[in-house]
Design an enzyme around this catalytic site. Structure first.
Site, short mmCIF file in Angstrom:
data_model
loop_
_atom_site.label_atom_id
_atom_site.label_comp_id
_atom_site.label_asym_id
_atom_site.label_seq_id
_atom_site.Cartn_x
_atom_site.Cartn_y
_atom_site.Cartn_z
CG HIS A 3 -4.76 -43.50 1.58
ND1 HIS A 3 -6.11 -43.53 1.33
CD2 HIS A 3 -4.20 -44.38 0.73
CE1 HIS A 3 -6.36 -44.42 0.39
NE2 HIS A 3 -5.22 -44.95 0.00
CG MET A 56 -2.20 -7.29 9.94
SD MET A 56 -0.54 -6.86 9.43
CE MET A 56 -0.78 -6.58 7.69
CB SER A 109 11.65 -41.06 -8.51
OG SER A 109 10.57 -40.20 -8.30
CB CYS A 146 7.35 -39.22 -7.84
SG CYS A 146 8.05 -40.45 -6.74
CE1 TYR A 178 10.14 -37.85 -12.74
CE2 TYR A 178 12.28 -38.20 -13.75
CZ TYR A 178 11.25 -38.64 -12.94
OH TYR A 178 11.32 -39.86 -12.34
NE ARG A 232 -7.29 2.74 5.28
CZ ARG A 232 -7.78 3.97 5.12
NH1 ARG A 232 -6.93 4.99 5.00
NH2 ARG A 232 -9.08 4.18 5.08
NE ARG A 248 -6.06 -4.40 -2.99
CZ ARG A 248 -6.55 -4.70 -1.80
NH1 ARG A 248 -5.74 -4.80 -0.76
NH2 ARG A 248 -7.84 -4.90 -1.63
CE LYS A 267 -3.64 0.22 2.90
NZ LYS A 267 -4.96 0.66 2.40
N GLY A 277 -7.79 -7.32 5.27
CA GLY A 277 -8.63 -7.48 6.45
C GLY A 277 -7.97 -8.21 7.60
#
Lengths: 874, 874
Positions: free
Chosen positions: B454, B102, B763, B830, B850, B91, B335, B21, B100
């Site tokens: 799970h 703080m 992996s 993975c 990957y 503020r 913003r 802000k 909202g």
């Protein structure tokens, strides 16, 4: 590379290559003792054999042929010669002695032709035929793996036909018949004739001995004795000599000193006209060695002289085998004799006094593991011979105990109250609730759990005999029965006997012998103490433990598990009330009630330790461990708390965890319930102040368990510091104390530099660290680790001896990071490895300050720490 | 160091110091937009405030005083001046928006004197008194923390006395009375008078806003949004402007584009004669922004112009607040606007087309986490407004679902069969047995278990909405009820609604909106793919999963959990038979029956992936997970196996584990039962051969789970190689395949160089690695991790975002050791982290090849991987 050495080419320092037996045969040869000559196929050849997919390589075969030629020259005999045949034995011989674990074949070189020619030459046909039939029988068993019963059955059949009882009653002709039948049976089983070529026999025998390195017996023995499978075995090929060639022949074994007591006196036995196996078989009773002086005075005198030579030469008590063949003495083996812990110490101390060895050598002569056993009862020898083993588990806590079996701690208490003292507690697995019962029992047997399971750890702490993880048993807790592997059922109050040093379980009652501790023990331990660098503390939870620990020479308490103080009846009530409270206020109220008890316990510990360090670990186990499990107890608790059973069930359910070992425990409890840590800090600080006011010194170290992050540590440390400040302000006294943590979660190792900046000490909790580094639950792993041992994937129980490659690497990393950050930090270990000699050597090597172990393991740890210093020098 | 900046001293790039802000107010000032002036107390001052034990240091106070003087000059007003007072707002404003969370205080500078003087000067006494009473009320609440109700109660009392309904009906005199009563109440509660010194008010307000950084709301918000607590907040002090000064005043909020759809059109609302809080409170209905053109055309035109300036300046869609005071427009905030995933993509793509931003900038504009949500239904807005939240758990798998609750997978199946489609499965925690039920349900709710439990993992895999670890609920499985925290009881078939993207649980039935995927999505994902370096594969267990994975752009299957194939009815029977077999032979026989099913499944996977890599992980969970738990099922199984119930119970008992996560699972099963690995190898090889014979390519990688030692790995690898050779020989075909392992046990990391020498790929299984590195059971930790978040010990769920300091360090170490040893090794991840943007950035940084994640997370992962590349550049 040379794969085969004649005895005259080796010496005693070539043990790694030639094995113990081979090296000593070579050494005896080199100092001129009468040894039947031969050669050793090396351990390297064994490893090569396995590399080559279980085949003898050409170079090895060539070298064996060369050595046979050499042996033929020395002996003046010839392999396969009909008149003057060379007969040899083939025996295993590893770096470390593994008695009876691997295979042996005798009389190699015998075949149909040799047999008949030799009979003529020797004149004793019965003797010759008997050797031949033994060869076929052993060859079929060891080389071919055919069932022994097939041949034993034939032998019995012929004895029956001939109407004789004893083997010796069979005539030469009878034995010839046996040989014929054996050869038929052999070719039926093998689909080929029994090999007539002595060289084929020999090479097959050598291969078979190599293979026996990996039989199941040998693998198990190696694991139990920390022998790496990578060593391999050597094979000794040696000219046969016979102790069964008549009344001027014989065979025997002897020790240069008494292996049970250490007394300096020749100790042994022999048989006239017998072979080695007859001594072992026990059909005839051997004579005490001294009496040989009456029967064969010359041989006896020569043997006594050789004994002296050997002991002086090896500077250690020797265990020897000898054979007298037609009046000529041959030494077949010498080695350092196995001895009891008591004998080991006496011999070591005596030899120093006699000027044979130095104190350092003496310290290396005693196995540190033996000291623990030395402090516990053992089974009486006679009892052992009469008893039968019904199962085997893990040797979890040494000692021997006989007693009636009971299946719950409660039943143990009842039996004890009614006067019963011979009690064995049998459980699927113990939990902290069982402590009272374990305390009253003489021994503890569990079906699950490894070397660091609750049962094992607690029993070792108490010095109570324990066999754990005996998975071949099944317990029916309702019926109160044990089912053995063979289907036999044992009932409540049946007698069994446990040997916690071997893991064997025997049927029935057995006599035990109490340990005797001599003055030599004190002398010996002083030598150890003045040599070692590592400190040795004890894990002790109660003032009684602390007294025991001091008796055994502990320099402090390295681990006091405060939760063990909560299980006494009045305390557990308040503790349970605390757990079941819904509000912080109610929890504080219940904790308030426990505070005085903890304070009193801590004060007693401080008094017992007289200013020595006392490391107090804050509450560690998950709270559900403290709640009752049985309906009856739950009802009682509900009544006394004025809660409904329903409510208690709900709370128990909500505390249940899938993996409690990785659950809400350790410092995590202090984070959720700071009031517990506050109470414990208050109790320990008030106790310290109280004791100091009595004029005694205290040396308090507060240990926060299961830390995994810096913020966790600081949060709990802050509670400790704030509360301690408060107490000291109230009492207007200052007491100095340290704050540190256990390093037992892998993550803590990774950030141990950071933690070290705020810690006075670390204690590596290698039990948990091993669990999490491997991902092995100590309570469950016993079940599958057996498969690991059998398949050679693991050679040692990582909960018993620290896994240097993995867990050890983490401990080393943590210690280095910590020291780099905080030079003054005190580093110790308080897992079960703290009492294991090999692990202690590792702790010494990486520069820890101390180890902490259960009181009974303290003497062994002191010795192991000294040995680590000495070994490092060489 | 400078702690306070005037708006005219800052700019938008000072966000870290001035907060979002503050930086934007400064930026708007610098580009000449009409902003009420003021200054920002920096985030550094906030951190200093905490360091100084929650006190404002003297330098900060001095700088604030200086800035007030400067502001007085600019505004021509004076703090505390009776005629022309400077009134300010205070503020919060953090680096990241925390709407909202703080606190805010308005009208500071008002006191008794100012109030009366100002009334005279301004002429609108009602307005002035109302501002004063609001100040007292907010100050009491925010600075002092007094209960709001005390003041609200007084206000209501006076309204009642005056006989009015609305606040606005109170007269100036009435409000004066309110002020008097407020001051009395304030001094009663505070034991001191309401502070009359405006500077005291101001400094206290600044401190209070700093403190609000650590209120509970803010902590939770930060955790859910990955905002570090170490950032702190800035505080903005700004001259008050009032939208409630009459019909020529007003206030409103607007977006430069539609935040829900992305449409390029001003979107917003306003109220005439109102303050900002009135717009939020919803008592009056705001007007659509376009209508402002009719009421105040000049102001509207200016606002439209400013919107264009701001969007062009910031090159992003803006969310703005404005106030019109007596006909003059002021900008209070701008913003980047929050937007839905759909809008984010449309705006990003549009702005590239409009030439405002580059493709790289566009890629950074979309939150990768949003893409997952974009693929799932959400609750209809209206429904959301009407519904009440009854509990909150973890946002385990995104999407929204309404349905009737059922408590077992069986009940779900029954309901489904009878035609019910709106089903929510509610379980304490799910196990593999529940998969069928999970598949039929629209949503899954569990009481235990974290982000990688799970339930969470499987639901994410299926794309089913799931809220896990909702520990405030208690389930009574017997009674089939849920008890909410407030005691309300829900019964079977009651409706609830789950939002798996927020973790909120609502009462009753709610309408959902299906996702719409536009062409922009494809365009956008192509940009991501051409930017990223990391590969993205999917975790997929079934052909259906595999198809889904391809649809979402997965380049292969990075993890196929073969055990999920065993749960179908006919298979589970044979699998259970296998488990209950006593001999290897019987096990082989049962496995033989499963083989064809596995082969068919694998073949379908290969076909679906058309030559893309398919990583097949061998059986991983402990066997007891496959056995039935209910008496009824046990009876059935006993009948069909011809065993007694007793026998089955015994076997179930013997398989029970204390800590199954560290028990007999993963490769440990293959070591005990090599025949399982043999069957799986056979199935996968036969499938590959079958598919290749059909003319399709395959790319098979066999993955051995839970490896901890080299010998373990070699043992199982050898089974795979031998069996594969056998199959290829039988079929006279060669298929190429890779063999690798999961690195998920800390010990494996330590020896990963050694393992890498024998592995084609690794992996990293960071779920288990996180469990063991922290010692946190994923199924149990949810319970205590809340305490960790609340106490600031952990800021993020380590199962959701990789713990870089601990677990990440291990992954990095393992990857480096492996690459040093084997340059060609393929390295991936993975665990659940494979779908988490922050963790993906980490994987990119340390050079993995990957990531693999559940199908629905694939698009987000592709984007995150691209963002990692772009961020690395700057």
């Amino acid at each position: 590379m040379k794969y085969v050495y004649a005895f005259c080419e080796g010496n005693k320092d070539m043990r790694n290559l030639l094995g113990g037996k081979g090296a000593n045969l070579a050494e005896m040869t080199s100092i001129g003792l009468p040894v039947p000559q031969g050669f050793t196929v090396t351990t390297e050849a064994c490893l090569k054999y396995y590399q080559d997919h279980e085949e003898l390589s050409e170079d090895v075969v060539l070298e064996i042929r060369d050595q046979i030629s050499a042996l033929e020259k020395i002996s003046g005999k010839k392999l396969g010669d009909v008149k003057n045949p060379l007969l040899v034995s083939v025996r295993s011989g590893a770096r470390a002695s593994m008695p009876g674990m691997m295979d042996t074949i005798l009389n190699l070189g015998m075949n149909d032709e040799v047999c008949s020619g030799f009979c003529e030459a020797d004149g004793n046909a019965r003797f010759v035929y008997d050797n031949y039939r033994r060869l076929i029988q052993m060859f079929a068993d060891v080389v071919k793996g055919f069932p022994k019963s097939s041949f034993e059955h034939l032998f019995d059949k012929i004895k029956k036909e001939k109407g004789v009882q004893l083997d010796t009653e069979l005539t030469a002709e009878d034995l010839k018949e046996v040989i014929d039948e054996y050869k038929i049976e052999y070719s039926r089983l093998a689909s080929e004739e029994f090999p007539q070529d002595p060289m084929v026999q020999l090479l097959e025998a050598v291969s078979a001995v190599f293979r026996s390195w990996n039989n199941e017996r040998a693998i198990t023995y190696r694991r139990l004795n920390d022998i790496p499978s990578s060593w391999g075995t050597a094979v000794n090929v040696q000219e046969m000599v016979y102790g069964n060639r008549g009344e001027d022949s014989g065979t025997g074994v002897a020790f240069t000193r008494n292996p049970a007591t250490g007394e300096k006196k020749l100790y042994g036995e022999y048989l006239i006209n017998a072979q080695g196996e007859d001594v072992v078989a026990g059909i005839r009773t051997p004579q005490s060695i001294e009496t040989l002086n009456e029967v064969m005075p010359e041989n006896y005198q020569e043997f006594v002289r050789i004994c002296k030579v050997l002991e002086d030469h090896y500077k250690d008590m020797q265990d020897m085998e000898f054979t007298i063949e037609n009046g000529k003495l041959f030494m077949l083996q010498t080695r350092s004799g196995k001895r009891t812990g008591q004998a080991a110490i006496k011999i070591a101390v005596d030899m120093v006094k006699e000027g044979i060895i130095t104190k350092e050598e003496a310290l290396l002569r005693v196995d540190a593991n033996q000291l623990d056993q030395l402090l516990h009862p053992t089974f009486d020898k006679e009892s052992l011979q009469k008893s039968s083993v019904i199962a085997q588990g893990l040797a979890a806590s040494p000692g021997a105990a006989s007693g009636k079996i009971y299946f719950t701690a409660e039943d143990v208490s009842k039996a004890y109250e009614s006067g019963e003292r011979e009690i064995i507690l049998v459980r699927e697995e113990t939990s902290p609730e069982d402590i009272e019962g374990m305390n009253l029992a003489r021994g503890v047997l569990t079906v699950r759990g490894g070397m660091t399971s609750h049962a094992a750890v607690v029993a070792r702490g108490m010095g109570t005999c324990c066999v754990s993880g005996c998975s071949e048993l099944s317990i029916d807790a309702n019926k109160k029965t044990i089912r053995l592997a063979d289907g036999t059922i044992l009932h409540e109050e049946d007698y069994i006997s446990l040997d916690g040093s071997t893991g064997f379980i025997y049927n029935g009652k057995m006599a035990t012998v109490d340990p005797e501790i001599s003055g030599d023990f004190e002398t010996f331990m002083q030598w150890a103490d003045s040599t070692r660098v590592l400190g040795v503390k004890a894990n002790a939870d109660t003032p009684k433990d602390a007294m025991e620990a001091r008796k055994f020479g502990a320099e402090g308490i390295g681990l006091c598990r405060t939760e063990h103080m909560f299980f006494e009846e009045t305390r557990i009530f308040h503790f349970r009330k605390m757990i079941l409270s819904e509000t912080e206020e109610a929890r504080r109220e219940a904790l308030e009630k426990i505070l005085p008890y903890q304070r009193e316990d801590f004060a007693a510990l401080f008094r017992a330790m007289e200013g020595r360090s006392v490391v107090i670990r804050f509450l560690d186990p998950p709270l559900h461990e403290f709640l009752p499990k049985k309906e009856e107890e739950i009802s009682q608790l509900a009544d006394s708390l004025g809660m409904s059973k329903e409510e208690i069930h709900t709370r128990i359910l909500s505390l249940k965890e899938f993996n409690p070992m990785m659950g809400h425990r350790g410092c995590r409890l202090a984070i959720t319930y700071p009031e517990i840590a506050q109470m414990q800090t208050r109790a320990v600080m008030e106790a310290a102040i109280m004791v100091e006011k009595e004029g005694l010194a205290t040396n308090l170290e507060i240990m926060i368990p299961l830390i995994g992050s810096m913020k966790e540590y600081l949060y709990v440390k802050n509670i400790v510091l704030e509360t301690a400040k408060e107490v000291m302000k109230e009492q207007a006294v200052t007491v100095s104390f340290k704050v540190g943590t256990m390093i037992e979660v892998p993550r803590a190792v990774l950030i141990s530099d950071e933690i070290a900046s705020e810690a006075d000490f670390f204690s590596f909790g290698t039990n948990d660290l091993t669990q999490m580094t491997f991902g092995f639950s100590r309570d469950d792993a016993a079940k599958f680790l057996n498969d690991y041992y059998e398949k050679g994937i693991l050679e040692q129980d990582p909960f018993k001896t620290i896994d240097e490659e993995g867990v050890g690497r983490l401990v080393h990393l943590g210690a280095s990071l910590a020291r780099d950050e905080n030079r003054d930090i005190e580093l110790g270990i308080c897992g079960e490895h703290g009492g294991d000699p090999k692990s202690i050597a590792f702790c010494h090597k990486i520069g820890l300050d101390y180890v902490s172990c259960s009181p009974f393991r303290v003497p062994g740890a002191r010795l192991a720490a000294a040995q680590a210093v000495i070994r490092e020098k060489y």
